[in-house]
Each structure stands twice: as C-alpha cells, then as structure tokens.
Design an enzyme around this catalytic site. Structure first.
Site, PDB file in Angstrom:
ATOM      1  N   ARG A   1      16.178   6.061   2.035  1.00 38.23           N
ATOM      2  CA  ARG A   1      17.215   5.233   1.386  1.00 38.23           C
ATOM      3  C   ARG A   1      18.353   6.091   0.834  1.00 38.23           C
ATOM      4  NH1 ARG A   1      15.235  -0.044   0.849  1.00 38.23           N
ATOM      5  NH2 ARG A   1      13.019  -0.245   0.373  1.00 38.23           N
TER       6      ARG A   1
ATOM      7  N   GLU B   1      23.768  -8.237   1.178  1.00 35.67           N
ATOM      8  CA  GLU B   1      22.627  -7.829   2.015  1.00 35.67           C
ATOM      9  C   GLU B   1      22.905  -6.479   2.648  1.00 35.67           C
ATOM     10  OE1 GLU B   1      19.705  -8.276   3.107  1.00 35.67           O
ATOM     11  OE2 GLU B   1      19.194 -10.341   3.543  1.00 35.67           O
ATOM     12  N   ASP B   2      21.845  -5.734   2.929  1.00 35.21           N
ATOM     13  CA  ASP B   2      22.023  -4.471   3.645  1.00 35.21           C
ATOM     14  C   ASP B   2      22.316  -4.717   5.123  1.00 35.21           C
ATOM     15  OD1 ASP B   2      19.419  -5.421   4.157  1.00 35.21           O
ATOM     16  OD2 ASP B   2      18.432  -3.510   3.789  1.00 35.21           O
TER      17      ASP B   2
ATOM     18  N   PHE C   1      17.199   0.860  15.226  1.00 33.14           N
ATOM     19  CA  PHE C   1      16.654   0.821  13.874  1.00 33.14           C
ATOM     20  C   PHE C   1      17.361   1.891  13.052  1.00 33.14           C
ATOM     21  CE2 PHE C   1      13.824   1.382  10.329  1.00 33.14           C
ATOM     22  CZ  PHE C   1      13.496   0.070  10.028  1.00 33.14           C
TER      23      PHE C   1
ATOM     24  N   ASP D   1      19.815  -9.023  10.645  1.00 31.20           N
ATOM     25  CA  ASP D   1      19.117  -8.661  11.879  1.00 31.20           C
ATOM     26  C   ASP D   1      18.754  -9.958  12.613  1.00 31.20           C
ATOM     27  OD1 ASP D   1      17.774  -6.925  13.674  1.00 31.20           O
ATOM     28  OD2 ASP D   1      15.931  -6.993  12.526  1.00 31.20           O
TER      29      ASP D   1
HETATM   30  P1  IMP Z   1      16.106 -10.243   9.215  1.00 25.33           P
HETATM   31  O1  IMP Z   1      15.350 -11.228   8.401  1.00 25.33           O
HETATM   32  O2  IMP Z   1      15.431  -9.963  10.536  1.00 25.33           O
HETATM   33  O3  IMP Z   1      17.586 -10.544   9.404  1.00 25.33           O
HETATM   34  O4  IMP Z   1      15.965  -8.853   8.513  1.00 25.33           O
HETATM   35  C1  IMP Z   1      16.569  -8.537   7.369  1.00 25.33           C
HETATM   36  C2  IMP Z   1      15.851  -7.403   6.691  1.00 25.33           C
HETATM   37  O5  IMP Z   1      15.059  -6.600   7.597  1.00 25.33           O
HETATM   38  C3  IMP Z   1      16.878  -6.467   6.123  1.00 25.33           C
HETATM   39  O6  IMP Z   1      17.304  -6.889   4.848  1.00 25.33           O
HETATM   40  C4  IMP Z   1      16.151  -5.147   6.136  1.00 25.33           C
HETATM   41  O7  IMP Z   1      15.404  -5.001   4.954  1.00 25.33           O
HETATM   42  C5  IMP Z   1      15.219  -5.239   7.322  1.00 25.33           C
HETATM   43  N1  IMP Z   1      15.817  -4.575   8.506  1.00 25.33           N
HETATM   44  C6  IMP Z   1      16.275  -5.157   9.622  1.00 25.33           C
HETATM   45  N2  IMP Z   1      16.764  -4.242  10.491  1.00 25.33           N
HETATM   46  C7  IMP Z   1      16.611  -3.044   9.878  1.00 25.33           C
HETATM   47  C8  IMP Z   1      16.939  -1.693  10.255  1.00 25.33           C
HETATM   48  O8  IMP Z   1      17.498  -1.385  11.314  1.00 25.33           O
HETATM   49  N3  IMP Z   1      16.621  -0.738   9.342  1.00 25.33           N
HETATM   50  C9  IMP Z   1      16.043  -1.001   8.139  1.00 25.33           C
HETATM   51  N4  IMP Z   1      15.730  -2.237   7.752  1.00 25.33           N
HETATM   52  C10 IMP Z   1      16.013  -3.251   8.616  1.00 25.33           C
END
Ligand code: IMP
Length: 181
Positions: A168, A101-102, A155, A105
């Site tokens: 990206r 995963e990137d 962010f 969050d």
């Molecule tokens: P989660 O479901 O809230 O944990 O979010 C996961 C996804 O939200 C990541 O795989 C990203 O694609 C996107 N995301 C969350 N925070 C960021 C950020 O700071 N920058 C860019 N994408 C984010």
C-alpha cells in the site's frame, strides 16, 4: 523499484502523473460543487491515500468519513459478496456525498455501496475512483463520475492498493505479477 520476494513489480503510473491527475480531478470537483459543501466518504483501506491527497486539493468546504468493506474472495478474485466492516460515523442525509474508491473493477463493491448509501438519502451521490478497469466490469451500468486513470486488465498495487495487505505504501501504481502457485 525493489523486487519484493518473488513477486515482480512494474511501474504502471508514476507518482508525478498521479499527483497531476489528482489535482485535475480535485479541480473538476471544486468546479462542479462551487459554493457548496462536499462530504467525502473514503472506502477503506484502499482509498485512504487517494482521499487524503484529493481532499487537500479540493477548494471547498469539506468533511470526511470512512466506510470499510470486504468482499469475500480468494486471492485476487472477488466473489461479489460484500460485507460492511466499519460503517459511517454520521448521517449523510441531505449531503453532497462523494464516495472515494481506489479502483473500480467488476463494479460489484461499488454497486453494493451505492445501493446502501442511496437508502440514506444524501442530496447527491457521486463517485470518484482513482483507477478504472472497464474490461473487468460485471455490473454493466456502473461508472464513476470522476476517474483518475483507465487501466488495462492487470492486478495493480501501490498508492493505497494492496495484495494481502502489502504494497500500500508504494508511491507509484505498479503491476504485480506473481509466480504461478
Ligand atoms: P470490484 O468489486 O470487483 O469492483 O472490486 C473493488 C475492490 O477490489 C477494490 O476496491 C479493491 O479493493 C479490489 N481490487 C480490484 N482490483 C484490484 C487490483 O488490481 N489491485 C488491488 N485491489 C484490487
């Protein structure tokens, strides 16, 4: 770092630090799975750059697959509803899967992905996340097994992460601040 439009970019993690940390994570994975095969599953699109650097540093028999998900949400907020846009090409049954995963969050995306992948009976399912924003977590018990960097509640874009599909390709992870709408 050039300013793009009216959005401001500030470097948070430099490319050299990313390279070093990716090598460390790969070393950890290579040690944990010594003598075994690993199957890396990248979550598109954000993890593609992390995954391609990571896999080249892993000293194991490896294979790759990708899954694409989107979470419904407005702007920078995720709503928690996740949809699979592209599923895996092949079965993961019996494999040592590392979900790449990137960023972790709220944890909503990862919790959904773990649930659907565990139903497919891998031998093991581990998670590698380049970034972790623990202060944003909604799903409390979700963690990555391998984390590149813990970051504050900002962010970020670059090294695969986007805002509206932009940024990206930045080599550093940068904080994006936008003028109020
Ligand atoms: P989660 O479901 O809230 O944990 O979010 C996961 C996804 O939200 C990541 O795989 C990203 O694609 C996107 N995301 C969350 N925070 C960021 C950020 O700071 N920058 C860019 N994408 C984010």
């Amino acid at each position: 770092m050039p300013e793009k439009g009216r959005n401001q970019l500030k470097v948070l993690i430099r490319r050299a630090a990313i390279r070093k940390r990716v090598q460390e994570v790969a070393k950890e994975i290579s040690k944990d799975f010594k003598g075994e095969r690993v199957h890396l599953v990248g979550v598109l699109k954000g993890a593609c750059i992390f995954l391609s650097d990571l896999v080249r540093e892993i000293d194991l028999d490896s294979s790759l697959d990708f899954i694409a998900v989107s979470s419904y949400g407005k702007g920078k907020e995720s709503s928690g509803q996740v949809r699979v846009n592209k599923d895996l090409d092949s079965s993961i049954e019996g494999l040592n899967v590392i979900l790449v995963e990137d960023i972790l969050d709220t944890g909503l995306t990862l919790s959904y992905l773990k649930r659907i992948l565990l139903q497919r009976r891998p031998h093991m399912l581990k998670v590698a996340a380049l970034l972790d924003k623990p202060s944003r977590r909604i799903i409390k018990d979700i963690e990555a097994d391998y984390v590149g960097f813990k970051i504050p509640n900002e962010f970020v874009v670059g090294y695969g992460l986007d805002y509206a599909e932009r940024y990206r390709n930045l080599k550093d992870v940068c904080i994006l601040s936008m003028p109020p709408e």
